[in-house]
Design an enzyme around this catalytic site. Structure first.
Site, mmCIF file in Angstrom:
data_model
loop_
_atom_site.group_PDB
_atom_site.id
_atom_site.type_symbol
_atom_site.label_atom_id
_atom_site.label_comp_id
_atom_site.label_asym_id
_atom_site.label_seq_id
_atom_site.Cartn_x
_atom_site.Cartn_y
_atom_site.Cartn_z
ATOM 1 N N HIS A 30 52.535 19.681 80.169
ATOM 2 C CA HIS A 30 54.176 18.017 80.805
ATOM 3 C C HIS A 30 54.311 17.760 81.537
ATOM 4 O O HIS A 30 53.713 16.858 82.427
ATOM 5 C CB HIS A 30 55.898 19.348 80.078
ATOM 6 N N GLU A 31 54.345 19.256 82.795
ATOM 7 C CA GLU A 31 54.363 19.069 84.297
ATOM 8 C C GLU A 31 52.535 19.040 84.632
ATOM 9 O O GLU A 31 52.508 17.789 86.184
ATOM 10 C CB GLU A 31 54.577 20.328 84.954
ATOM 11 N N HIS A 34 51.940 14.972 84.610
ATOM 12 C CA HIS A 34 52.329 14.483 85.390
ATOM 13 C C HIS A 34 51.360 14.464 86.618
ATOM 14 O O HIS A 34 51.261 13.160 87.824
ATOM 15 C CB HIS A 34 54.130 14.895 86.017
#
Length: 222
Positions: A30-31, A34
Site C-alpha cells: 500500500h505505502e 503511494h
C-alpha cells in the site's frame, strides 16, 4: 469456563498468526505504491524519505497496524509527497492517493485466487499444512480488502480524504493538520463497532463478488 477461555484465547492467537503475514504485505505494498507513483510522477520526496522500500519498518504506524491486526481495518504511516513536482497537481495527487487502495484490491483478488486454487487442487481436508496455507492466503486477501475499503473513507488522514480535498479544494484547510486527533477518533469508532460494522458489510459484499469470480476461474482451470 476455564476450558472455554483457553480455547477462545488460542482461537484468537491462531487468527492473529494467520493475519500477521497479510498485514505486513498489505501495509508495505500500500505505502510503496503511494511512494512509487509519486516518484514516477516526478516527485523525489518519497525516495529521499526512504519510502521506496519494501521494509515494513519504514511504513508501519503502531496504532494503525494494531487496528489492522485486530479489526482488519487500519492505516500506515503516511507517505510525504510534494505535488508541486507533478505536471498536473490535482490529477497527480488523486492518482497517488488511489494507488495504495487499488494495489490492495488487486492483491486481495490475487490471494483469494491462490486460496481457491490451493483448496481446490490440494483437497481441502483436515487441519494440516494445506489448511494452514489456505487460511493464511484467505486472511491475507481479507486484510488487503479491509485496508483498501477503510482507506477509501473520505476523512483524514485516510486516502479517501486526499481524493475528496482535490475534488473539493475548499476542504483542504479543514482536513490538514488533524492526523493525531482523527486517529484516536477512528480507533474509538472501530472499538465501539460504529464504523467497523458498516465497513464489514461493505467488505463482505465485495468479498462475495470477488469469491464468485475466483471460484469461477478455478472451475474453468479445473
Amino acid at each position: 469456563m476455564n476450558d472455554f477461555t483457553n480455547g477462545f484465547t488460542m482461537s484468537q492467537l491462531t487468527e492473529l498468526l494467520y493475519s500477521l503475514p497479510g498485514t505486513l504485505i498489505a501495509i508495505v505494498v500500500h505505502e510503496y505504491m503511494h511512494a512509487f507513483v509519486s516518484y514516477k510522477l516526478g516527485d523525489p520526496t518519497p525516495k529521499r524519505d526512504g519510502r521506496l522500500s519494501m521494509n515494513p519498518l519504514h511504513h508501519l504506524d503502531p496504532i494503525g497496524t494494531l487496528c489492522l491486526l485486530v479489526f482488519h481495518f487500519g492505516w500506515a504511516k503516511p507517505v510525504v509527497i510534494n505535488p508541486g513536482y507533478y505536471k498536473n497537481q490535482r490529477t497527480g495527487s488523486i492518482l497517488v492517493s488511489l494507488a495504495g487502495p487499488l494495489s490492495n484490491l488487486v492483491l486481495a483478488m490475487v490471494f483469494l485466487m491462490a486460496a481457491a486454487l490451493t483448496a481446490n487442487f490440494g483437497g481441502f481436508l483436515g487441519r494440516g499444512p494445506l489448511f494452514t496455507l489456505v487460511m493464511v492466503l484467505y486472511s491475507t486477501s481479507l486484510i488487503n480488502l479491509g485496508l483498501a475499503v477503510f482507506n477509501l473513507i473520505p476523512i483524514p488522514p485516510l486516502d479517501g480524504s486526499h481524493v475528496l480535498e482535490e475534488l473539493i479544494p475548499a476542504l483542504k484547510p479543514v482536513f490538514r493538520g488533524r492526523y493525531e486527533i482523527v486517529s484516536v477518533i477512528l480507533v474509538v469508532l472501530l472499538m465501539t463497532g460504529i464504523i467497523s460494522k458498516p465497513l464489514t458489510i461493505v467488505e463482505n459484499v465485495l468479498l462475495a463478488g470477488m469469491w464468485k469470480i475466483a471460484y469461477g476461474l478455478v472451475s474453468v482451470l479445473a
